[in-house]
Design an enzyme around this catalytic site. Structure first.
Site, PDB file in Angstrom:
ATOM      1  N   ASP A 108       2.588 -46.643  -8.322  1.00 38.18           N
ATOM      2  CA  ASP A 108       2.302 -46.916  -6.902  1.00 38.18           C
ATOM      3  C   ASP A 108       0.841 -46.601  -6.598  1.00 38.18           C
ATOM      4  O   ASP A 108       0.225 -45.785  -7.288  1.00 38.18           O
ATOM      5  CB  ASP A 108       3.194 -46.049  -6.010  1.00 38.18           C
ATOM      6  CG  ASP A 108       4.663 -46.351  -6.218  1.00 38.18           C
ATOM      7  OD1 ASP A 108       4.983 -47.473  -6.634  1.00 38.18           O
ATOM      8  OD2 ASP A 108       5.484 -45.444  -5.970  1.00 38.18           O
TER       9      ASP A 108
HETATM   10  N1  URA Z   1       8.285 -43.624  -9.408  1.00 37.44           N
HETATM   11  C1  URA Z   1       7.725 -43.805  -8.186  1.00 37.44           C
HETATM   12  O1  URA Z   1       8.373 -43.599  -7.173  1.00 37.44           O
HETATM   13  N2  URA Z   1       6.451 -44.221  -8.135  1.00 37.44           N
HETATM   14  C2  URA Z   1       5.680 -44.426  -9.229  1.00 37.44           C
HETATM   15  O2  URA Z   1       4.499 -44.775  -9.118  1.00 37.44           O
HETATM   16  C3  URA Z   1       6.270 -44.219 -10.493  1.00 37.44           C
HETATM   17  C4  URA Z   1       7.579 -43.822 -10.542  1.00 37.44           C
END
Ligand code: URA
Length: 247
Positions: free
Chosen positions: A106
């Site tokens: 993310d």
């Molecule tokens: N899980 C999440 O919620 N975000 C990420 O970036 C990776 C794993």
């Protein structure tokens, strides 16, 4: 052994179009073994070839395998919309080489992100069948409780998922800090699992993929390095200890 002319070598490494690379060579910008090579037709065995361009040393690589310590506020998508793309953190020639992130983090997640221009490698690493454990450090809004850890280990039901998802391992490492190992890579999985368990993830860092740890790479946020054979081997499911590991 296969040889390539110098303009093709530079082009393959992402330094620009053939025409641009020929101009660089004619201008004396490319040095090999301490001597400027100004004839683009000079042929070399590319594998392992070292050259200097604009006073920086490079080594020919058929493909590149990169580990980036991803900073927050960069997007992994091909067409970033709200934040700059992660490729902007790397030297420009990697964009020319079509280097892509392997899977996604993310925009606000930091930590270990693999990148490559090797399509089959990207495909194999991202395959859900691969079962490579990934270790995350999640900062939680509410305190971590034994019940929360148990719930994440037992499995939580996420919207749109046919079955509950569980962590391979989950350890409280602080009042508001969890280490959690997941094998799947579902969309926002850590954040959604924490939300489903009644808490909230306020910061997230990926600290290992298989047996490759961010700590072993000694990268500050925004720094990157090439991954060599031994580090690539550490990415195989077998090199992580069963049940957890990301040691
Ligand atoms: N899980 C999440 O919620 N975000 C990420 O970036 C990776 C794993």
């Amino acid at each position: 052994m296969r040889t390539l002319t110098l303009d093709r070598i530079l082009q393959s490494q992402g330094f620009g179009s053939r025409k641009y690379c020929r101009d660089l060579i004619a201008d004396g910008e490319v040095t090999i073994a301490g001597t400027a090579c100004t004839d683009y037709r000079t042929a070399f065995t590319p594998d392992g070839l070292r050259f200097t361009l604009f006073d920086e040393e490079w080594q020919y690589r058929e493909h590149v395998y990169i580990a980036l310590h991803k900073p927050a506020n960069f997007e992994c998508s091909r067409k970033p919309s709200h934040h700059p793309g992660v490729l902007t953190v790397l030297p420009e020639q990697f964009t020319w080489r079509d280097v892509q992130p392997v899977g996604r983090l993310d925009h606000d997640t930091t930590g270990l992100l693999l990148m490559s221009d090797d399509g089959p490698f990207i495909h194999a690493q991202s395959s859900p069948k691969r079962h490579v454990p990934k270790l995350y450090r999640a900062t939680t809004h509410d305190p971590v409780t034994p019940a929360l850890v148990q719930q994440l280990l037992a499995g939580v039901q996420l919207h749109d998922e046919p079955a509950p998802l569980s962590a391979i391992s989950c350890t409280a490492v602080g009042d508001h800090l969890l280490e959690i190992v997941l094998e799947q890579g579902k969309y926002h999985q850590v954040k959604r699992m924490l939300a489903a368990a009644g808490n909230h993830c306020s910061a997230l860092q990926r600290t290992a993929i298989g047996g490759l740890t961010l700590a072993s790479l000694h990268l500050e946020e925004g720094e990157w390095c090439y991954l060599e054979t031994e580090q690539l081997q550490a990415l195989s499911p077998q090199s992580a200890a069963p049940g957890t590991s990301c040691t």
